[in-house]
Design an enzyme around this catalytic site. Structure first.
Site, PDB file in Angstrom:
ATOM      1  N   ALA A  98      17.935 -21.562  20.396  1.00 45.17           N
ATOM      2  CA  ALA A  98      16.847 -21.120  19.523  1.00 45.17           C
ATOM      3  C   ALA A  98      16.757 -22.003  18.294  1.00 45.17           C
ATOM      4  O   ALA A  98      17.706 -22.690  17.928  1.00 45.17           O
ATOM      5  CB  ALA A  98      17.062 -19.663  19.109  1.00 45.17           C
ATOM      6  N   ASP A  99      15.603 -21.964  17.665  1.00 46.70           N
ATOM      7  CA  ASP A  99      15.425 -22.638  16.387  1.00 46.70           C
ATOM      8  C   ASP A  99      14.399 -21.865  15.576  1.00 46.70           C
ATOM      9  O   ASP A  99      13.436 -21.328  16.133  1.00 46.70           O
ATOM     10  CB  ASP A  99      14.969 -24.081  16.558  1.00 46.70           C
ATOM     11  CG  ASP A  99      15.226 -24.874  15.284  1.00 46.70           C
ATOM     12  OD1 ASP A  99      16.399 -25.244  15.072  1.00 46.70           O
ATOM     13  OD2 ASP A  99      14.289 -25.079  14.507  1.00 46.70           O
TER      14      ASP A  99
END
Length: 169
Positions: free
Chosen positions: A48-49
């Site tokens: 994720a970011d």
């Protein structure tokens, strides 16, 4: 992830270049980084970011107190977007990704509030210089979207991606 009943076997911080591409918009940037962080594994892999954006301007993970102060001044009294992308790779190699888009409104902050927050050190390494799950919660006047997405991992989207790729827990 424990909040939705998932116990990760390992947690690894991938070493990738997080430099935005010329003209890259915040949504596309978040998705690209989440996909770039997927690492080979035998089981399900989740990456994720999270990106904080004020218009098209990216407010990166803060490295210095001066940068954090500038970001907090920019966010003061304004609404901004938080884009959290999550990507999942199944053991058979299938990959899927989703983006969570949220709008966060900050109260107007005075110099004392900013300095007090900076003294906590909570801003270090945080996109936009704040952690909604920490002391910065006192500054949030408005939230539309995913709280967990603003924290950094959109749990609803993560669970749906896992289910869609055959994951069970």
């Amino acid at each position: 992830m424990r909040q939705i009943g998932i116990e990760p076997a390992t947690i690894t911080a991938p070493d990738i270049d997080e430099t935005p591409l010329p003209g890259e918009r915040p949504r596309a940037y978040a998705l690209r980084l989440a996909l770039a962080k997927l690492m080979p594994a035998t089981g399900y892999t989740i990456a994720a970011d999270t990106v904080v954006a004020l218009g098209r301007r990216l407010l990166h993970k803060t490295e210095t107190e001066a940068e954090a102060r500038a970001y907090l001044r920019l966010l003061s009294g304004r609404r901004h977007h938080v884009y959290s992308a999550v990507a999942v790779r199944a053991p058979d190699g299938r990959t899927s990704a989703r983006l969570s888009a949220s709008v966060v409104g900050f109260a107007r902050l005075d110099a004392v509030q900013i300095e007090n927050y900076l003294s906590t050190g909570e801003w270090r390494g945080k996109a936009g210089a704040y952690a909604i799950q920490g002391r910065a919660a006192q500054f949030i006047e408005f939230l539309s979207g995913s709280y967990s997405g603003v924290v950094g991992l959109p749990l609803h989207e993560t669970a749906n991606l896992l289910r869609g790729l055959g994951g069970q827990w």
